[in-house]
Write a protein that holds these residues in place. Structure first.
Motif, PDB file in Angstrom:
ATOM      1  N   MET A   1      35.951  -9.861  29.906  1.00 14.70           N
ATOM      2  CA  MET A   1      36.245  -8.707  30.749  1.00 14.70           C
ATOM      3  C   MET A   1      34.963  -8.095  31.303  1.00 14.70           C
ATOM      4  O   MET A   1      34.984  -7.519  32.373  1.00 14.70           O
ATOM      5  N   GLY A   2      33.877  -8.235  30.562  1.00 15.38           N
ATOM      6  CA  GLY A   2      32.607  -7.659  31.006  1.00 15.38           C
ATOM      7  C   GLY A   2      32.081  -8.331  32.258  1.00 15.38           C
ATOM      8  O   GLY A   2      31.495  -7.677  33.129  1.00 15.38           O
ATOM      9  N   ASP A   3      32.289  -9.636  32.382  1.00 15.57           N
ATOM     10  CA  ASP A   3      31.823 -10.341  33.581  1.00 15.57           C
ATOM     11  C   ASP A   3      32.624  -9.938  34.819  1.00 15.57           C
ATOM     12  O   ASP A   3      32.090  -9.864  35.919  1.00 15.57           O
ATOM     13  N   VAL A   4      33.921  -9.664  34.638  1.00 13.83           N
ATOM     14  CA  VAL A   4      34.771  -9.266  35.771  1.00 13.83           C
ATOM     15  C   VAL A   4      34.336  -7.894  36.283  1.00 13.83           C
ATOM     16  O   VAL A   4      34.228  -7.672  37.495  1.00 13.83           O
ATOM     17  N   LEU A   5      34.081  -6.957  35.385  1.00 16.33           N
ATOM     18  CA  LEU A   5      33.624  -5.626  35.807  1.00 16.33           C
ATOM     19  C   LEU A   5      32.261  -5.708  36.486  1.00 16.33           C
ATOM     20  O   LEU A   5      32.008  -5.001  37.465  1.00 16.33           O
ATOM     21  N   LEU A   6      31.400  -6.560  35.990  1.00 19.19           N
ATOM     22  CA  LEU A   6      30.093  -6.728  36.617  1.00 19.19           C
ATOM     23  C   LEU A   6      30.243  -7.326  38.014  1.00 19.19           C
ATOM     24  O   LEU A   6      29.582  -6.887  38.961  1.00 19.19           O
ATOM     25  N   LEU A   8      32.873  -7.083  39.986  1.00 18.99           N
ATOM     26  CA  LEU A   8      33.536  -6.116  40.879  1.00 18.99           C
ATOM     27  C   LEU A   8      32.639  -4.918  41.192  1.00 18.99           C
ATOM     28  O   LEU A   8      32.886  -4.193  42.166  1.00 18.99           O
ATOM     29  N   SER A   9      31.632  -4.688  40.388  1.00 23.43           N
ATOM     30  CA  SER A   9      30.756  -3.540  40.643  1.00 23.43           C
ATOM     31  C   SER A   9      29.862  -3.772  41.870  1.00 23.43           C
ATOM     32  O   SER A   9      29.450  -2.816  42.524  1.00 23.43           O
ATOM     33  N   VAL A  12      31.683  -2.673  45.047  1.00 24.76           N
ATOM     34  CA  VAL A  12      31.835  -1.212  44.978  1.00 24.76           C
ATOM     35  C   VAL A  12      30.516  -0.529  45.320  1.00 24.76           C
ATOM     36  O   VAL A  12      30.488   0.467  46.060  1.00 24.76           O
TER      37      VAL A  12
END
Length: 111
Positions: A1-6, A8-9, A12
């Protein structure tokens, strides 16, 4: 999940930076900085320098070409046939008189 947030950031941050730049541009257009007296002084000094340079160019040109525009020396002495004749290719026109005003433009004709 950490790679997905990174991952998507990144979009943004790019989108947020674009919005910030647009808002900053809008704010600066609505609230321009007051004119500085230093910019006016710099413009005046630049104008004076430009005028001095132009005056120097004109003076140099006059010094170089001035003798060409001086009055000619005495006319040549007449020969045995009388004074020399001057032939001109330009048609002769009568000298303008002070009482003759320019003609008025023609009236516009309506179709």
């Amino acid at each position: 999940m950490g790679d997905v947030l990174l991952a998507l950031s990144i979009p943004v941050l790019v989108f947020g930076g674009g919005i910030y730049a647009a808002c900053d541009c809008w704010w600066r257009r609505r609230h321009p900085a007051p004119p500085s007296p230093y910019t006016h002084r710099a413009a005046r000094l630049a104008e004076q320098d430009m005028l001095l340079l132009a005056e120097e160019i004109v003076d140099d040109a006059y010094a170089a070409l001035g003798p060409l525009y001086d009055a000619p020396a005495a006319p040549p002495a007449p020969g045995p046939d009388g004074p020399p004749t001057v032939v001109s290719s330009l048609p002769s026109r009568p000298a303008p008189t002070p009482d003759r005003a320019p003609s008025r433009p023609a009236a516009v004709q309506k179709p």
